[in-house]
Design a protein around this motif. Structure first.
Motif, mmCIF file in Angstrom:
data_model
loop_
_atom_site.group_PDB
_atom_site.id
_atom_site.type_symbol
_atom_site.label_atom_id
_atom_site.label_comp_id
_atom_site.label_asym_id
_atom_site.label_seq_id
_atom_site.Cartn_x
_atom_site.Cartn_y
_atom_site.Cartn_z
ATOM 1 N N TRP A 16 -54.881 -12.479 62.335
ATOM 2 C CA TRP A 16 -53.528 -12.028 62.681
ATOM 3 C C TRP A 16 -53.017 -11.209 61.504
ATOM 4 C CZ3 TRP A 16 -51.375 -12.887 67.354
ATOM 5 C CH2 TRP A 16 -51.874 -13.924 68.131
ATOM 6 N N THR A 17 -52.494 -10.029 61.776
ATOM 7 C CA THR A 17 -51.931 -9.180 60.738
ATOM 8 C C THR A 17 -50.528 -8.764 61.158
ATOM 9 O OG1 THR A 17 -54.127 -8.312 60.258
ATOM 10 C CG2 THR A 17 -52.261 -7.074 59.399
ATOM 11 N N PHE A 18 -49.592 -8.990 60.275
ATOM 12 C CA PHE A 18 -48.253 -8.470 60.533
ATOM 13 C C PHE A 18 -47.620 -8.049 59.226
ATOM 14 C CE2 PHE A 18 -47.649 -12.970 59.896
ATOM 15 C CZ PHE A 18 -46.464 -13.084 59.191
ATOM 16 N N GLU A 19 -46.758 -7.069 59.331
ATOM 17 C CA GLU A 19 -46.073 -6.544 58.159
ATOM 18 C C GLU A 19 -44.595 -6.878 58.269
ATOM 19 O OE1 GLU A 19 -46.840 -2.431 57.419
ATOM 20 O OE2 GLU A 19 -48.903 -2.609 58.122
ATOM 21 N N ALA A 32 -42.806 -20.151 58.314
ATOM 22 C CA ALA A 32 -42.706 -20.744 59.658
ATOM 23 C C ALA A 32 -43.447 -19.878 60.674
ATOM 24 C CB ALA A 32 -41.250 -20.915 60.068
ATOM 25 N N LEU A 33 -43.371 -18.571 60.508
ATOM 26 C CA LEU A 33 -44.080 -17.671 61.417
ATOM 27 C C LEU A 33 -45.592 -17.813 61.241
ATOM 28 C CD1 LEU A 33 -43.650 -15.524 63.564
ATOM 29 C CD2 LEU A 33 -43.581 -13.810 61.754
ATOM 30 N N LEU A 34 -46.047 -17.948 60.009
ATOM 31 C CA LEU A 34 -47.472 -18.156 59.762
ATOM 32 C C LEU A 34 -47.948 -19.456 60.389
ATOM 33 C CD1 LEU A 34 -47.707 -17.034 56.036
ATOM 34 C CD2 LEU A 34 -48.542 -15.807 58.034
ATOM 35 N N ASP A 35 -47.164 -20.507 60.265
ATOM 36 C CA ASP A 35 -47.512 -21.786 60.885
ATOM 37 C C ASP A 35 -47.586 -21.655 62.404
ATOM 38 O OD1 ASP A 35 -47.679 -23.026 58.421
ATOM 39 O OD2 ASP A 35 -45.620 -23.798 58.504
ATOM 40 N N PHE A 36 -46.656 -20.897 62.975
ATOM 41 C CA PHE A 36 -46.671 -20.676 64.423
ATOM 42 C C PHE A 36 -47.975 -20.030 64.859
ATOM 43 C CE2 PHE A 36 -46.110 -17.511 67.790
ATOM 44 C CZ PHE A 36 -45.835 -18.355 68.863
ATOM 45 N N TYR A 37 -48.418 -18.984 64.154
ATOM 46 C CA TYR A 37 -49.654 -18.298 64.538
ATOM 47 C C TYR A 37 -50.882 -19.183 64.338
ATOM 48 C CZ TYR A 37 -47.169 -14.030 65.464
ATOM 49 O OH TYR A 37 -46.324 -13.102 66.002
ATOM 50 N N LYS A 38 -50.861 -20.029 63.347
ATOM 51 C CA LYS A 38 -51.970 -20.984 63.170
ATOM 52 C C LYS A 38 -52.045 -21.935 64.359
ATOM 53 C CE LYS A 38 -51.319 -21.675 58.408
ATOM 54 N NZ LYS A 38 -51.307 -22.624 57.302
#
Length: 49
Positions: A16-19, A32-38
């Motif tokens: 997943w890549t986001f800027e 929190a967003l990183l945890d969501f994607y995990k």
């Protein structure tokens, strides 16, 4: 945001890549967003096994 899946033999690797740009240095990192994607990736993996 980008989602990329690589096939490594019998395994699949999801990237997943986001800027993002902080509005100020006081804004916390988007943990929190990183945890969501995990969790999302693990849920998808569970459905496909």
């Amino acid at each position: 945001m980008y989602c990329h899946v690589d096939m490594k033999g019998p395994k699949h690797v999801v990237t997943w890549t986001f800027e993002y740009e902080k509005l100020s240095p006081d804004v916390p990192d988007p943990d929190a967003l990183l945890d969501f994607y995990k969790r999302l990736t693990k849920d998808i993996e569970t459905k496909h096994l």
